[in-house]
Scaffold this active site. Sequence first.
Site, short mmCIF file in Angstrom:
data_model
loop_
_atom_site.label_atom_id
_atom_site.label_comp_id
_atom_site.label_asym_id
_atom_site.label_seq_id
_atom_site.Cartn_x
_atom_site.Cartn_y
_atom_site.Cartn_z
N VAL A 170 1.24 -3.78 3.82
CA VAL A 170 1.19 -5.09 4.48
C VAL A 170 2.43 -5.95 4.20
O VAL A 170 2.56 -7.03 4.74
CB VAL A 170 -0.10 -5.89 4.17
CG1 VAL A 170 -1.32 -5.22 4.74
CG2 VAL A 170 -0.25 -6.15 2.68
N LYS A 188 0.36 3.23 -3.01
CA LYS A 188 -0.85 4.06 -3.22
C LYS A 188 -0.50 5.55 -3.19
O LYS A 188 -1.24 6.38 -3.72
CB LYS A 188 -1.89 3.75 -2.13
CG LYS A 188 -2.48 2.34 -2.23
CD LYS A 188 -3.35 2.05 -1.01
CE LYS A 188 -3.94 0.66 -1.02
NZ LYS A 188 -4.59 0.32 0.26
N TYR A 242 -4.52 -2.46 -10.02
CA TYR A 242 -4.34 -2.29 -8.57
C TYR A 242 -3.35 -3.32 -8.01
O TYR A 242 -2.45 -2.99 -7.24
CB TYR A 242 -5.71 -2.40 -7.87
CG TYR A 242 -5.60 -2.41 -6.36
CD1 TYR A 242 -5.37 -1.23 -5.66
CD2 TYR A 242 -5.70 -3.60 -5.64
CE1 TYR A 242 -5.24 -1.24 -4.28
CE2 TYR A 242 -5.58 -3.61 -4.27
CZ TYR A 242 -5.35 -2.44 -3.59
OH TYR A 242 -5.21 -2.45 -2.22
N TYR A 254 -4.67 3.59 8.20
CA TYR A 254 -6.01 3.01 8.36
C TYR A 254 -6.57 3.32 9.74
O TYR A 254 -6.56 4.46 10.17
CB TYR A 254 -5.97 1.50 8.08
CG TYR A 254 -5.16 1.15 6.87
CD1 TYR A 254 -5.52 1.67 5.63
CD2 TYR A 254 -4.04 0.35 6.93
CE1 TYR A 254 -4.79 1.39 4.50
CE2 TYR A 254 -3.30 0.06 5.80
CZ TYR A 254 -3.68 0.58 4.59
OH TYR A 254 -2.96 0.30 3.48
N SER A 272 0.79 -1.24 0.00
CA SER A 272 0.00 0.00 0.00
C SER A 272 0.82 1.29 0.00
O SER A 272 0.26 2.35 -0.22
CB SER A 272 -0.92 0.04 1.21
OG SER A 272 -2.04 -0.73 0.94
#
Length: 304
Positions: A258, A66, A188, A240, A63
């Site tokens: 992760v 991103k 993605y 998050y 991530s």
Amino acid sequence: MNFQQVLEEIVAETASLEKEGNVANYIPELAKVSPDHFGISLHLLNGKHYRTGDSEMRFSIQSIAKVFSLSMAIGLLGESIFQRVDVEPSGTAFNSLLQLDYEEGIPRNPFINAGALVVVDILLSELKDPQKELLQYVRKLAGNQEINFNDYVAASEKVEGYRNIAMANLLKSHGNLHNKVEDVLDFYFRLCSIEMSCSELSKTFLVYAHHGRIPHTREKILTKSQAKRLNALMQTCGFYDEAGEFSYKVGLPGKSGVGGGIVAVLPEKFSLSVWSPALNKKGNSVRGMKALELFTTKTGLSVF
Ligand code: GLU
């Protein structure tokens, strides 16, 4: 300040955490990674670089990537992308489906999976050859032509990507994906499969500590205001449902993945990355979080 010594102290003082947490096992390729790795790398904007441990070993940045897709989308389309994705912390897990449905397909922010899927959809609509252009963009920021996707990780995530597949379909049902679900998911998963070492990651993120200007080429990829907003999103949404905890303990904008990587920046000063694959229940690296907390505590360098 003796930064090398600070990094060495952090390695020693976090060693007891080596056995805490678990590597991500919902992506079979990531489940194979040994939890014992630990690397840390600090790039200062004045050109100095300090590192120790497994700082040159590549890992799946997941991530963290991103941030690159978001930065590329903001650079291309500016603020208009925030009509399709919000800028609020979610307080939910990275792969939660609940909020997305009752908020009618508008993801809370670009860093939860739903938000990243929308950003990827935007890039698919804008770019002629999205995968190639994204990779070129990341390589440019990194100053390194060898940065690449890991096809095994992307394929492995796709095979068991039940939640992301559900999420993309939910977004589509709310009219917030314009391309084919299959194409959005493929892009993605490729994005998340990018591999970098701690040293490569901290060098690459210097652009976000430098008001959107790549230090080694002087090219401006974001305006000062866009860079400020991207950092603000990392500060409030980068972890998050642990974003508050990270902000409270570390006090820097940052992003986790992760794969066990975390990168954080202090605008006008530095970029710092850490890698330790074992994660806590919220999907963030246990030893990595502690390492960053120790860094800002020992040096007194944070945004607050
Ligand atoms: N590729 C991962 C997923 O979609 C990214 C999650 C993360 O790194 O936090 O589940």
